[in-house]
Design a protein around this motif. Structure first.
Motif, PDB file in Angstrom:
ATOM      1  N   UNK A  97      -8.037  -1.864 -17.129  1.00  0.00           N
ATOM      2  CA  UNK A  97      -8.618  -1.832 -15.785  1.00  0.00           C
ATOM      3  C   UNK A  97      -7.544  -2.258 -14.787  1.00  0.00           C
ATOM      4  N   UNK A  98      -7.441  -1.509 -13.653  1.00  0.00           N
ATOM      5  CA  UNK A  98      -6.532  -1.888 -12.557  1.00  0.00           C
ATOM      6  C   UNK A  98      -7.345  -1.954 -11.270  1.00  0.00           C
ATOM      7  N   UNK A  99      -7.010  -2.983 -10.478  1.00  0.00           N
ATOM      8  CA  UNK A  99      -7.753  -3.202  -9.227  1.00  0.00           C
ATOM      9  C   UNK A  99      -6.746  -3.304  -8.077  1.00  0.00           C
ATOM     10  N   UNK A 100      -6.941  -2.474  -7.025  1.00  0.00           N
ATOM     11  CA  UNK A 100      -6.021  -2.502  -5.875  1.00  0.00           C
ATOM     12  C   UNK A 100      -6.357  -3.679  -4.969  1.00  0.00           C
ATOM     13  N   UNK A 101      -5.396  -3.913  -4.007  1.00  0.00           N
ATOM     14  CA  UNK A 101      -5.628  -4.999  -3.068  1.00  0.00           C
ATOM     15  C   UNK A 101      -6.847  -4.711  -2.221  1.00  0.00           C
ATOM     16  N   UNK A 102      -7.155  -3.462  -2.025  1.00  0.00           N
ATOM     17  CA  UNK A 102      -8.307  -3.096  -1.205  1.00  0.00           C
ATOM     18  C   UNK A 102      -9.609  -3.162  -1.976  1.00  0.00           C
ATOM     19  N   UNK A 148      -4.659 -10.680 -18.054  1.00  0.00           N
ATOM     20  CA  UNK A 148      -4.688 -10.289 -16.633  1.00  0.00           C
ATOM     21  C   UNK A 148      -3.414 -10.781 -15.954  1.00  0.00           C
ATOM     22  N   UNK A 149      -2.920  -9.954 -14.979  1.00  0.00           N
ATOM     23  CA  UNK A 149      -1.785 -10.361 -14.150  1.00  0.00           C
ATOM     24  C   UNK A 149      -1.823  -9.586 -12.837  1.00  0.00           C
ATOM     25  N   UNK A 150      -1.544 -10.310 -11.728  1.00  0.00           N
ATOM     26  CA  UNK A 150      -1.429  -9.642 -10.417  1.00  0.00           C
ATOM     27  C   UNK A 150       0.042  -9.304 -10.203  1.00  0.00           C
ATOM     28  N   UNK A 151       0.332  -8.018  -9.933  1.00  0.00           N
ATOM     29  CA  UNK A 151       1.711  -7.542  -9.822  1.00  0.00           C
ATOM     30  C   UNK A 151       1.887  -6.809  -8.486  1.00  0.00           C
ATOM     31  N   UNK A 152       3.026  -7.106  -7.833  1.00  0.00           N
ATOM     32  CA  UNK A 152       3.424  -6.383  -6.600  1.00  0.00           C
ATOM     33  C   UNK A 152       4.546  -5.418  -6.960  1.00  0.00           C
ATOM     34  N   UNK A 153       4.314  -4.135  -6.736  1.00  0.00           N
ATOM     35  CA  UNK A 153       5.312  -3.121  -7.091  1.00  0.00           C
ATOM     36  C   UNK A 153       6.307  -2.925  -5.951  1.00  0.00           C
ATOM     37  N   UNK A 154       7.363  -2.108  -6.190  1.00  0.00           N
ATOM     38  CA  UNK A 154       8.439  -1.898  -5.207  1.00  0.00           C
ATOM     39  C   UNK A 154       7.942  -1.183  -3.950  1.00  0.00           C
ATOM     40  N   UNK A 155       6.869  -0.414  -4.117  1.00  0.00           N
ATOM     41  CA  UNK A 155       6.355   0.293  -2.925  1.00  0.00           C
ATOM     42  C   UNK A 155       5.447  -0.601  -2.091  1.00  0.00           C
ATOM     43  N   UNK A 156       5.340  -1.895  -2.483  1.00  0.00           N
ATOM     44  CA  UNK A 156       4.561  -2.844  -1.695  1.00  0.00           C
ATOM     45  C   UNK A 156       3.106  -2.933  -2.074  1.00  0.00           C
ATOM     46  N   UNK A 157       2.673  -2.085  -2.998  1.00  0.00           N
ATOM     47  CA  UNK A 157       1.271  -2.158  -3.430  1.00  0.00           C
ATOM     48  C   UNK A 157       1.072  -3.331  -4.389  1.00  0.00           C
ATOM     49  N   UNK A 158      -0.132  -3.910  -4.330  1.00  0.00           N
ATOM     50  CA  UNK A 158      -0.480  -5.062  -5.167  1.00  0.00           C
ATOM     51  C   UNK A 158      -1.679  -4.673  -6.037  1.00  0.00           C
ATOM     52  N   UNK A 159      -1.510  -4.911  -7.315  1.00  0.00           N
ATOM     53  CA  UNK A 159      -2.554  -4.526  -8.280  1.00  0.00           C
ATOM     54  C   UNK A 159      -2.871  -5.685  -9.223  1.00  0.00           C
ATOM     55  N   UNK A 160      -4.169  -5.790  -9.538  1.00  0.00           N
ATOM     56  CA  UNK A 160      -4.604  -6.684 -10.617  1.00  0.00           C
ATOM     57  C   UNK A 160      -4.782  -5.865 -11.887  1.00  0.00           C
ATOM     58  N   UNK A 161      -4.001  -6.186 -12.914  1.00  0.00           N
ATOM     59  CA  UNK A 161      -3.954  -5.343 -14.119  1.00  0.00           C
ATOM     60  C   UNK A 161      -4.551  -6.125 -15.302  1.00  0.00           C
ATOM     61  N   UNK A 162      -5.539  -5.506 -15.964  1.00  0.00           N
ATOM     62  CA  UNK A 162      -6.218  -6.133 -17.108  1.00  0.00           C
ATOM     63  C   UNK A 162      -6.245  -5.181 -18.290  1.00  0.00           C
ATOM     64  N   UNK A 163      -5.991  -5.711 -19.473  1.00  0.00           N
ATOM     65  CA  UNK A 163      -6.292  -5.005 -20.718  1.00  0.00           C
ATOM     66  C   UNK A 163      -7.150  -5.962 -21.551  1.00  0.00           C
ATOM     67  N   UNK A 164      -8.055  -5.422 -22.341  1.00  0.00           N
ATOM     68  CA  UNK A 164      -8.963  -6.265 -23.126  1.00  0.00           C
ATOM     69  C   UNK A 164      -9.266  -5.593 -24.462  1.00  0.00           C
ATOM     70  N   UNK A 165      -9.619  -6.458 -25.410  1.00  0.00           N
ATOM     71  CA  UNK A 165     -10.022  -5.933 -26.728  1.00  0.00           C
ATOM     72  C   UNK A 165     -11.150  -6.804 -27.255  1.00  0.00           C
ATOM     73  N   UNK A 166     -12.058  -6.148 -27.937  1.00  0.00           N
ATOM     74  CA  UNK A 166     -13.219  -6.859 -28.475  1.00  0.00           C
ATOM     75  C   UNK A 166     -12.770  -7.958 -29.441  1.00  0.00           C
TER      76      UNK A 166
END
Length: 428
Positions: free
Chosen positions: A62-67, A108-126
């Protein structure tokens, strides 16, 4: 405890491996999103793991944008994964809930990419996968632990047997030493046991001295009492010659002699029975007593019939067993009308001796009184009434027993003596 510690270590290793794999998948998602920040929907094609495409497969991203826009793997089937508070910038591993409240482990980790976008990135497993992996690992190791445990038990038993072997040998040798009066040899045992062997030699020697001293003192006391009793008897004989009635005094002196004899016999038997494994050739003792009592019986016009197996040994001191049989034969000869019979045989690992007569016998109700100290049932016959009591005391000291009954063959009293056999271990 050792097995639990190992299983705990294995569980920790499985958890670490699970988390490492989860971090690797998170890194793949971070890399995939770096080329798809303008079109996050493309991640569905870039993340090509088949488990991400199957609904509720137990593996999700799952990825979540700043918006606040959320893009998920098809496996989430329209649901979302909770994110930790504070949106941390460092990879954070935590347990949370997935679709349909499924327990999952997530990175989970919040990452800011070179184009200035900020994303919350999650991977999960049962977490079910983690539990199953732990169980599979434990099942695969259980046979190994069982084998190691069996080897350990077998090794312990073998080691215990090796350690106890010298002690078992020492126990056997001590029993033989009692019978042969030989010192144990410390050189026959391991160095660790040798000091114990030397101490046992000293202890056994001291016990032998105690037994010998006690018996010698009892003999000395008996000898010292013979002179005054002989003087008293001579004085009574002189009074009898002077027509003075000495019946009461004679009986009292007889009882004193008998009581002294009983006390000395008990003292001697107690020391011998407790501190030694004495053995006596019963066949030889019976032959010796037969010669004596045959003469006594013939003098009174009576008969003594003896049947004795050969090579009978009993675990009693020679003097003690002969005193027992002498008292019983004396009683039988005194009370019989014409005949006395003695039978000795091996019976179920013990020696059984029967002394029967054709006298009046003893009623069943009075047999206990007859075995009691000084319990005379008929004062018309001379005696102290202590013969049977002395026999009982001596036999009890060796764990033997005396039973009174009625003779089936002669009709009078039957005295049955049962003594532990001493044949076992005798030299051929």
């Amino acid at each position: 405890m050792g097995t639990l510690a190992v299983f705990s270590y294995i569980d920790a290793r499985v958890s670490d491996r699970f988390d490492t794999t989860l971090l690797d998948r998170h890194t793949q998602l971070v890399v995939g999103l770096s080329v798809a920040t303008e079109d996050p929907e493309a991640l569905r094609n870039l993340m090509f793991d088949p488990a991400y495409g199957a609904p509720y497969s137990g593996r999700y991203w799952q990825v979540t944008s700043r918006e606040g826009q959320i893009f998920t793997s098809p496996s989430l089937f329209g649901e979302t994964i909770a994110e930790p508070r504070g949106s941390p910038d460092a990879p954070t591993i935590w347990n949370t809930l997935g679709p349909e409240n499924e327990a999952v482990r997530s990175v989970y980790q919040k990452i800011t990419y070179e184009d200035g976008t900020v994303w919350g990135i999650s991977v999960a497993e049962s977490r079910t996968q983690l539990v199953e992996e732990r169980r599979a690992t434990q099942r695969s190791l259980l046979p190994v632990f069982a084998l190691v445990g069996l080897i350990g038990v077998a090794g312990s038993l073998l080691l215990t047997s090796v350690i106890l072997r010298p002690l078992r040998k020492l126990r056997r040798d001590v029993a033989h030493r009692w019978e042969r009066d030989e010192d144990l040899k410390p050189s026959d045992y391991p160095e660790e046991v040798s000091p114990l062997v030397r101490d046992l030699n000293q202890l056994l020697g001291r016990n032998r001295d105690i037994v010998s001293g006690s018996r010698r003192q009892a003999a000395d006391l008996a000898h010292a009492l013979k002179t005054p009793t002989a003087i008293l008897r001579n004085e009574l004989a002189s009074l009898a010659d002077a027509s003075v009635s000495i019946t009461t005094a004679q009986e009292a002196l007889d009882r004193i002699d008998a009581q002294l004899a009983r006390s000395l016999a008990r003292m001697r038997a107690m020391n011998t029975a407790e501190l030694t494994h004495s053995r006596t050739d019963l066949s030889n003792s019976i032959n010796r007593l037969t010669r004596l009592f045959t003469l006594i019986a013939e003098r009174e016009g009576k008969t003594l019939d003896v049947s004795c197996d050969q090579d009978l040994w009993v675990r009693m001191d020679t003097q003690d067993i002969e005193e027992v049989l002498g008292n019983l034969l004396d009683n039988a000869a005194k009370w019989c009308r014409n005949s006395v019979r003695l039978t000795a045989m091996q019976q179920e690992g013990n020696i059984e001796i029967r002394i029967e007569d054709d006298g009046p016998g003893i009623p069943e109700a009075a047999r206990r009184e007859a075995l009691r100290s000084g319990g005379r049932l008929d004062t018309s016959v001379t005696g102290s009434g202590l013969g049977l009591a002395i026999a009982v005391d001596l036999l009890n000291a060796y764990g033997a027993k005396l039973d009174l009954g009625r003779s089936g063959a002669l009709g009078g009293l039957e005295c049955k003596v049962v003594i532990q056999s001493g044949n076992k271990g005798m030299p051929v």
